[in-house]
Design an enzyme around this catalytic site. Sequence first.
Site, PDB file in Angstrom:
ATOM      1  N   ALA A 192       0.767  -1.245   0.000  1.00 52.93           N
ATOM      2  CA  ALA A 192       0.000   0.000   0.000  1.00 52.93           C
ATOM      3  C   ALA A 192       0.799   1.298   0.000  1.00 52.93           C
ATOM      4  CB  ALA A 192      -0.953   0.007   1.191  1.00 52.93           C
ATOM      5  N   ALA A 193       2.061   1.278   0.461  1.00 50.52           N
ATOM      6  CA  ALA A 193       2.781   2.555   0.613  1.00 50.52           C
ATOM      7  C   ALA A 193       3.153   3.133  -0.746  1.00 50.52           C
ATOM      8  CB  ALA A 193       4.052   2.339   1.427  1.00 50.52           C
ATOM      9  N   ASP A 227       4.379  -9.019   6.282  1.00 48.25           N
ATOM     10  CA  ASP A 227       4.731  -9.695   5.048  1.00 48.25           C
ATOM     11  C   ASP A 227       3.457 -10.376   4.527  1.00 48.25           C
ATOM     12  OD1 ASP A 227       7.448 -10.891   3.715  1.00 48.25           O
ATOM     13  OD2 ASP A 227       5.745 -12.285   3.556  1.00 48.25           O
ATOM     14  N   ARG A 246       8.904 -12.644  -7.610  1.00 53.65           N
ATOM     15  CA  ARG A 246       8.368 -12.059  -6.374  1.00 53.65           C
ATOM     16  C   ARG A 246       6.850 -11.862  -6.494  1.00 53.65           C
ATOM     17  NH1 ARG A 246      11.377  -6.831  -4.502  1.00 53.65           N
ATOM     18  NH2 ARG A 246      10.663  -6.190  -6.530  1.00 53.65           N
ATOM     19  N   CYS A 270       3.203  -1.011 -12.601  1.00 51.26           N
ATOM     20  CA  CYS A 270       3.488   0.156 -13.431  1.00 51.26           C
ATOM     21  C   CYS A 270       4.565  -0.219 -14.422  1.00 51.26           C
ATOM     22  CB  CYS A 270       3.859   1.363 -12.572  1.00 51.26           C
ATOM     23  SG  CYS A 270       5.268   1.067 -11.513  1.00 51.26           S
TER      24      CYS A 270
HETATM   25  N1  SAM Z   1      -0.009   1.026  -3.920  1.00 53.27           N
HETATM   26  C1  SAM Z   1       0.963   2.069  -3.704  1.00 53.27           C
HETATM   27  C2  SAM Z   1       0.355   3.410  -4.061  1.00 53.27           C
HETATM   28  O1  SAM Z   1      -0.548   3.449  -4.919  1.00 53.27           O
HETATM   29  O2  SAM Z   1       0.750   4.424  -3.476  1.00 53.27           O
HETATM   30  C3  SAM Z   1       2.245   1.810  -4.438  1.00 53.27           C
HETATM   31  C4  SAM Z   1       2.804   0.451  -4.178  1.00 53.27           C
HETATM   32  S1  SAM Z   1       4.372   0.130  -4.893  1.00 53.27           S
HETATM   33  C5  SAM Z   1       4.006  -0.087  -6.559  1.00 53.27           C
HETATM   34  C6  SAM Z   1       4.692  -1.478  -4.345  1.00 53.27           C
HETATM   35  C7  SAM Z   1       4.861  -1.649  -2.862  1.00 53.27           C
HETATM   36  O3  SAM Z   1       5.144  -3.026  -2.581  1.00 53.27           O
HETATM   37  C8  SAM Z   1       6.014  -0.865  -2.262  1.00 53.27           C
HETATM   38  O4  SAM Z   1       5.541  -0.055  -1.223  1.00 53.27           O
HETATM   39  C9  SAM Z   1       6.951  -1.935  -1.735  1.00 53.27           C
HETATM   40  O5  SAM Z   1       7.582  -1.545  -0.529  1.00 53.27           O
HETATM   41  C10 SAM Z   1       6.030  -3.104  -1.500  1.00 53.27           C
HETATM   42  N2  SAM Z   1       6.728  -4.399  -1.509  1.00 53.27           N
HETATM   43  C11 SAM Z   1       8.042  -4.640  -1.727  1.00 53.27           C
HETATM   44  N3  SAM Z   1       8.296  -5.953  -1.602  1.00 53.27           N
HETATM   45  C12 SAM Z   1       7.130  -6.550  -1.303  1.00 53.27           C
HETATM   46  C13 SAM Z   1       6.760  -7.899  -1.028  1.00 53.27           C
HETATM   47  N4  SAM Z   1       7.647  -8.890  -1.073  1.00 53.27           N
HETATM   48  N5  SAM Z   1       5.479  -8.137  -0.723  1.00 53.27           N
HETATM   49  C14 SAM Z   1       4.563  -7.149  -0.698  1.00 53.27           C
HETATM   50  N6  SAM Z   1       4.858  -5.867  -0.955  1.00 53.27           N
HETATM   51  C15 SAM Z   1       6.127  -5.571  -1.248  1.00 53.27           C
END
Ligand code: SAM
Length: 460
Positions: free
Chosen positions: A111-112, A161, A208, A231
């Site tokens: 979500a971040a 996670d 992943r 994206c």
């Molecule tokens: N949804 C967000 C937004 O609209 O603001 C952007 C999300 S960004 C494309 C992908 C997110 O997945 C990042 O915040 C990243 O830290 C997280 N991420 C990284 N590794 C991950 C994992 N193994 N499982 C789930 N999320 C992961």
Amino acid sequence: MPDFKLPADFSQRMKDTLGEAEFQDFYEALQLEPAVSVRLNPFKLSNLPLSARHVAWAEQGFFLEDRPSFTLDPLFHAGAYYVQESSSMFIDHILRSQRVPNDGLFLDLSAAPGGKSTLLSSYLGEEGFLVANEVIKSRASILKENIIKWGIGNTLVTHNDPEHFKDLEGIFDLVLIDAPCSGEGMFRKDPASMREWSQDNIALCALRQQRIMDHAAGLVKGGGYLVYSTCTYNEQENEEIVKFITEEFSYQPVRIPLETQWGIEEVRIESSEETFYGYRFFPHKVPGEGFFVTVFKRPDHAYIGSIRRMKDFKHPHLKQVSSTYAQQLRSLISLPEQSVFYALQDSYFFLRKQHQLYFEYLSKYLSIKYFGIELGKINKNQWIPSHEWAVSILPKEGFPLKELDLSSARDFLRKEESTLGEIPEGWIVMQYQGLSLGLLKNLGNRTNNYYPKEWRIKNL
Ligand code: SAM
């Protein structure tokens, strides 16, 4: 203007996919400045000046003519809008076109910083409940900040996670996976993603994504929706993941209605039995960045997990507030009738009654960063309202409001002194254009600015 030197293998692949002529259009679009768009918080700001052009597929999305300094705009800090490129706002069209009920339980697993979570939170309003999860700790803090500013109070921010959700199979009405990806669609906004691009990285990202989907796809309940987005343009992280999902899990395709003039490309993805649909956004065709999204529906007869009510709420850190104490809180601040309260040490949190069951059940399994709305604390028999409450959409009855002009609003956000004229003693909610920015306490001989130090705007 960025000077683009696309990775050679990427260019070749795009030429093969688009053809020479269209590749030129794509390449030229990458030289242009990205369009700037914002999505309004429907609980705080209902419209922009009429000159702002609407994003066709998002009810609250608008393009701005140029990029202002958002840092210097008090409305930005008040959570009146979120700066989001327009392709990502297509999630709004997905929800509305499918008439996804807004009183359910949604999960945003990656979500971040919170772009899509704030969109989901707006859609759910006071009815439904959202879990906004982020696995990377520092990013989870940014997510929390954005959810606090959005202020609707329908969100549980977690730091887990994807595998920690394994006991929550079949309970979500909608799960969104906006997956970490190779970021090909972000090249013009974020040149670092271009430098990091490689075929090996795509393969790693795809692996992943499969791992994440393995944990995520089972969380949707019968009749619910799974939304997967990236994206990036390549098939390994998009079409191949769609095939992976359809082979491993039982899902039905969802076709999203489009208008031709939007410029969004519909992709047909053939699995062994059915045709699934993906939606691809190219910067030479849409006024946004590169994006891919696909939607699935879980068959109605699929598993539905039960969310059991617990007799007593038990949590290592949180306690539910007794009804006597809740009455006391109500005498201090104005609160909706149907609410429940929790205490974390000396801080009190608000949650709407209709979210209690979801929250208490989820809190057994997930690591909580924030939830509902933090109201404040009692210190030496005195009520100390919180900044989180001040910027939330909860009523501010009983507290004096001080409307600031632009210059004093900026001073307040910088935590600098400004001349405020006549103000009453005690707590004051500082506002700009009717929206709350934070709290000031007038002690008579001086004032204390309670805007969070770590959020203050630095001098520009
Ligand atoms: N949804 C967000 C937004 O609209 O603001 C952007 C999300 S960004 C494309 C992908 C997110 O997945 C990042 O915040 C990243 O830290 C997280 N991420 C990284 N590794 C991950 C994992 N193994 N499982 C789930 N999320 C992961």
